[in-house]
Write an enzyme that holds these catalytic residues in place. Sequence first.
Site, PDB file in Angstrom:
ATOM      1  N   ASP A 197      55.154  27.365  36.698  1.00 29.56           N
ATOM      2  CA  ASP A 197      56.264  26.522  36.200  1.00 29.56           C
ATOM      3  C   ASP A 197      55.854  25.364  35.281  1.00 29.56           C
ATOM      4  O   ASP A 197      56.351  24.237  35.441  1.00 29.56           O
ATOM      5  CB  ASP A 197      57.055  25.948  37.395  1.00 29.56           C
ATOM      6  CG  ASP A 197      57.736  27.023  38.224  1.00 29.56           C
ATOM      7  OD1 ASP A 197      57.560  28.215  37.927  1.00 29.56           O
ATOM      8  OD2 ASP A 197      58.441  26.663  39.186  1.00 29.56           O
ATOM      9  N   ASP A 226      60.611  29.035  36.305  1.00 30.79           N
ATOM     10  CA  ASP A 226      61.850  28.781  37.039  1.00 30.79           C
ATOM     11  C   ASP A 226      62.998  29.071  36.069  1.00 30.79           C
ATOM     12  O   ASP A 226      62.972  28.608  34.915  1.00 30.79           O
ATOM     13  CB  ASP A 226      61.854  27.294  37.461  1.00 30.79           C
ATOM     14  CG  ASP A 226      62.568  27.055  38.762  1.00 30.79           C
ATOM     15  OD1 ASP A 226      62.601  27.958  39.620  1.00 30.79           O
ATOM     16  OD2 ASP A 226      63.095  25.931  38.937  1.00 30.79           O
ATOM     17  N   HIS A 265      73.627  26.876  39.715  1.00 35.26           N
ATOM     18  CA  HIS A 265      72.783  27.381  40.807  1.00 35.26           C
ATOM     19  C   HIS A 265      72.948  26.519  42.063  1.00 35.26           C
ATOM     20  O   HIS A 265      73.086  25.286  41.967  1.00 35.26           O
ATOM     21  CB  HIS A 265      71.313  27.362  40.361  1.00 35.26           C
ATOM     22  CG  HIS A 265      70.400  28.126  41.259  1.00 35.26           C
ATOM     23  ND1 HIS A 265      69.630  27.518  42.224  1.00 35.26           N
ATOM     24  CD2 HIS A 265      70.145  29.452  41.346  1.00 35.26           C
ATOM     25  CE1 HIS A 265      68.930  28.451  42.869  1.00 35.26           C
ATOM     26  NE2 HIS A 265      69.218  29.626  42.339  1.00 35.26           N
ATOM     27  N   HIS A 269      68.282  21.914  36.444  1.00 39.84           N
ATOM     28  CA  HIS A 269      67.010  22.066  35.732  1.00 39.84           C
ATOM     29  C   HIS A 269      66.765  23.537  35.417  1.00 39.84           C
ATOM     30  O   HIS A 269      67.291  24.422  36.101  1.00 39.84           O
ATOM     31  CB  HIS A 269      65.856  21.520  36.583  1.00 39.84           C
ATOM     32  CG  HIS A 269      65.639  22.308  37.837  1.00 39.84           C
ATOM     33  ND1 HIS A 269      66.392  22.120  38.973  1.00 39.84           N
ATOM     34  CD2 HIS A 269      64.782  23.322  38.120  1.00 39.84           C
ATOM     35  CE1 HIS A 269      65.994  22.974  39.907  1.00 39.84           C
ATOM     36  NE2 HIS A 269      65.020  23.723  39.413  1.00 39.84           N
ATOM     37  N   LYS A 287      61.895  33.369  38.191  1.00 39.42           N
ATOM     38  CA  LYS A 287      62.349  33.250  39.579  1.00 39.42           C
ATOM     39  C   LYS A 287      63.501  32.274  39.674  1.00 39.42           C
ATOM     40  O   LYS A 287      63.689  31.450  38.783  1.00 39.42           O
ATOM     41  CB  LYS A 287      61.180  32.831  40.474  1.00 39.42           C
ATOM     42  CG  LYS A 287      60.569  31.509  40.092  1.00 39.42           C
ATOM     43  CD  LYS A 287      59.259  31.274  40.828  1.00 39.42           C
ATOM     44  CE  LYS A 287      58.641  29.941  40.504  1.00 39.42           C
ATOM     45  NZ  LYS A 287      59.447  28.767  40.855  1.00 39.42           N
ATOM     46  N   CYS A 295      56.476  24.517  44.476  1.00 34.63           N
ATOM     47  CA  CYS A 295      56.279  25.900  44.017  1.00 34.63           C
ATOM     48  C   CYS A 295      54.836  26.377  44.186  1.00 34.63           C
ATOM     49  O   CYS A 295      54.606  27.544  44.526  1.00 34.63           O
ATOM     50  CB  CYS A 295      56.767  26.045  42.583  1.00 34.63           C
ATOM     51  SG  CYS A 295      58.568  25.812  42.484  1.00 34.63           S
TER      52      CYS A 295
END
Length: 234
Positions: A36, A74, A80, A109, A134, A179
């Site tokens: 990420d 990401d 979301h 984000h 992901k 992460c």
Amino acid sequence: MRAAARRIKARIQKELEAKLASPYTIGDSDVLIVVDVQNDFCPDGALAVPRGDEVVPIVNRLGNNFRNVVLTQDWHPSGHLSFASAHPGRAPYDTIEMPYGPQVLWPDHCVQGTSGAAFHGRLQIPQAGLVVRKGLDPAIDSYSALYENDRTTPTGLTGYLRERGIKRLFLAGLALDFCVRYSAEDAVREGFAVVVIEDACRSIDVQGSLAATRTSFAALGVACIAAGDLAGTG
Ligand SMILES: [Zn+2]
């Protein structure tokens, strides 16, 4: 000529000694996973990890040591459910209960296709063989490169790594205590050796997350090293 031959011999000797001295000589069964390194996780981004951009030159250098490199990204749909904005009355960094367990709520984000979701402009690892996106499911967050946050829905990365004969994962990127941590834990669970290159990571540290990460790594036997510990890097 003789002096040149001696210099070459000395250099080969030095390289051999460096390889023998480091348990972290990189081979074909190793992979570097760069987690990420995206604009939104860097300063001025929507979910900035303090000094997140400092990992970029380190990661670029590390990339030269690995034949196998995977990048993660990401990559959320707008609205979301990991976004605080999707939960009226909630603020970023609150924790709520989701069907799969506790979930920290984040500022919006890494929305698919936005500049915030793009890789940092100075990230230079063109040899990366795979980009794993992901967090695509609107209802499940995905910190780990291997599993979504329900810890049962796979991203497919495990299969890719197994098919390619990978045995050991070296992790770098953002953020160490989310992460990178979840990726390391899942990789151990899948039977891979896991090494975190700590100076190539930065952390957020919310609600004791950094201390919890260190405890978890120690319990699982995740090695934490510096980039300079790899043979052939400095
Ligand atoms: Zn996210």
